[in-house]
Design a protein around this motif. Structure first.
Motif, short mmCIF file in Angstrom:
data_model
loop_
_atom_site.label_atom_id
_atom_site.label_comp_id
_atom_site.label_asym_id
_atom_site.label_seq_id
_atom_site.Cartn_x
_atom_site.Cartn_y
_atom_site.Cartn_z
N PRO A 21 -10.80 10.38 28.89
CA PRO A 21 -9.85 9.30 29.16
C PRO A 21 -8.47 9.58 28.58
CG PRO A 21 -11.92 8.40 28.39
CD PRO A 21 -12.00 9.89 28.19
N ARG A 22 -7.45 9.19 29.31
CA ARG A 22 -6.06 9.45 28.89
C ARG A 22 -5.57 8.50 27.82
NH1 ARG A 22 -3.18 9.72 34.50
NH2 ARG A 22 -5.02 8.59 35.17
N ASP A 23 -6.40 7.55 27.41
CA ASP A 23 -6.03 6.63 26.34
C ASP A 23 -7.06 6.65 25.21
OD1 ASP A 23 -8.13 5.41 27.68
OD2 ASP A 23 -7.14 3.45 27.82
N ALA A 24 -7.67 7.79 24.99
CA ALA A 24 -8.71 7.93 23.97
C ALA A 24 -8.16 7.66 22.58
CB ALA A 24 -9.35 9.31 24.03
N VAL A 25 -6.92 8.09 22.32
CA VAL A 25 -6.27 7.92 21.02
C VAL A 25 -4.79 7.60 21.23
CG1 VAL A 25 -7.82 9.51 19.80
CG2 VAL A 25 -5.71 10.38 20.80
N THR A 26 -4.15 7.20 20.15
CA THR A 26 -2.70 7.03 20.14
C THR A 26 -2.15 7.90 19.03
OG1 THR A 26 -2.84 4.77 20.97
CG2 THR A 26 -0.80 5.40 19.86
N HIS A 41 -5.19 16.69 24.30
CA HIS A 41 -3.74 16.69 24.09
C HIS A 41 -3.35 15.91 22.84
CE1 HIS A 41 -3.64 17.81 28.48
NE2 HIS A 41 -3.03 18.81 27.86
N GLY A 42 -4.14 14.91 22.48
CA GLY A 42 -3.88 14.19 21.24
C GLY A 42 -3.96 15.13 20.05
N ALA A 43 -4.97 15.99 20.02
CA ALA A 43 -5.11 16.95 18.92
C ALA A 43 -3.96 17.96 18.92
CB ALA A 43 -6.45 17.67 19.03
N ARG A 44 -3.58 18.44 20.09
CA ARG A 44 -2.48 19.39 20.18
C ARG A 44 -1.16 18.76 19.73
NH1 ARG A 44 -2.69 23.67 24.73
NH2 ARG A 44 -4.70 24.60 24.30
N MET A 45 -0.93 17.51 20.13
CA MET A 45 0.29 16.82 19.71
C MET A 45 0.28 16.59 18.20
SD MET A 45 1.91 13.18 20.91
CE MET A 45 2.96 13.75 22.24
N LEU A 46 -0.85 16.13 17.67
CA LEU A 46 -0.96 15.87 16.24
C LEU A 46 -0.70 17.14 15.44
CD1 LEU A 46 -1.66 13.73 14.11
CD2 LEU A 46 -4.05 14.41 14.35
N GLY A 57 -7.99 4.72 19.93
CA GLY A 57 -7.65 4.23 21.26
C GLY A 57 -8.89 3.64 21.91
N ALA A 58 -9.09 3.96 23.17
CA ALA A 58 -10.17 3.36 23.95
C ALA A 58 -11.54 4.00 23.73
CB ALA A 58 -9.83 3.43 25.44
N VAL A 59 -11.59 5.14 23.05
CA VAL A 59 -12.86 5.86 22.89
C VAL A 59 -13.29 5.83 21.42
CG1 VAL A 59 -14.03 8.07 23.18
CG2 VAL A 59 -12.32 7.35 24.86
N VAL A 60 -14.42 5.25 21.16
CA VAL A 60 -14.95 5.16 19.80
C VAL A 60 -15.18 6.56 19.24
CG1 VAL A 60 -16.90 4.38 18.40
CG2 VAL A 60 -16.03 2.93 20.24
N THR A 64 -11.27 10.35 14.97
CA THR A 64 -11.86 11.24 13.96
C THR A 64 -11.99 12.66 14.51
OG1 THR A 64 -13.08 9.41 13.00
CG2 THR A 64 -13.88 11.62 12.50
N ARG A 65 -12.43 12.79 15.76
CA ARG A 65 -12.55 14.11 16.38
C ARG A 65 -11.19 14.77 16.56
NH1 ARG A 65 -16.44 11.11 19.11
NH2 ARG A 65 -15.10 10.76 20.94
N VAL A 66 -10.19 13.99 16.94
CA VAL A 66 -8.83 14.53 17.12
C VAL A 66 -8.28 15.01 15.79
CG1 VAL A 66 -6.45 13.83 17.64
CG2 VAL A 66 -8.29 13.30 19.25
N LEU A 67 -8.47 14.24 14.74
CA LEU A 67 -8.00 14.63 13.42
C LEU A 67 -8.64 15.95 12.98
CD1 LEU A 67 -6.23 13.79 11.02
CD2 LEU A 67 -8.20 12.56 10.13
N ALA A 68 -9.94 16.08 13.18
CA ALA A 68 -10.64 17.31 12.81
C ALA A 68 -10.17 18.49 13.66
CB ALA A 68 -12.14 17.13 12.96
N ALA A 69 -9.99 18.29 14.95
CA ALA A 69 -9.55 19.38 15.83
C ALA A 69 -8.12 19.81 15.49
CB ALA A 69 -9.63 18.94 17.29
#
Length: 100
Positions: A21-26, A41-46, A57-60, A64-69
């Motif tokens: 989903p395109r709104d998984a995180v902010t 892309h959230g992980a790459r941007m972060l 965002g919309a995905v539980v 946490t996964r984006v932060l780790a990646a």
């Protein structure tokens, strides 16, 4: 014109498609600007913006996964031929390993 098939966190020069989903995180930058993003892309941007942080965002569990990646992704990783010699060019994990 923005590519409406990709999330807001996808950099214009990053050729990779969204994952999930395109709104998984902010992702918020240091000035409070926000971009909704897929996990990829959230992980790459972060990883690419100093002072950025991730919010759920919309995905539980996605934040946490984006932060780790992001910890293992080099800033602007789609620039594959860029020299990677300075700490700002390396991932957070690579920088920790260099000082250990």
């Amino acid at each position: 014109m923005a590519d409406t098939n990709r999330c807001s966190a996808a950099h214009a020069e990053d050729p990779t498609p969204c994952t999930g989903p395109r709104d998984a995180v902010t992702i918020l930058d240091g000035q409070g600007n926000a971009a909704a993003g897929c996990e990829h892309h959230g992980a790459r941007m972060l990883a690419s913006i100093d002072g950025a942080h991730v919010e759920p965002g919309a995905v539980v569990g996605a934040a946490t996964r984006v932060l780790a990646a992001a910890d293992t992704i080099r800033p602007f990783c789609w620039y594959e031929t860029a020299p990677r010699t300075e700490p700002g060019h390396l991932s957070a994990a690579e920088n920790r390993a260099r000082t250990a």
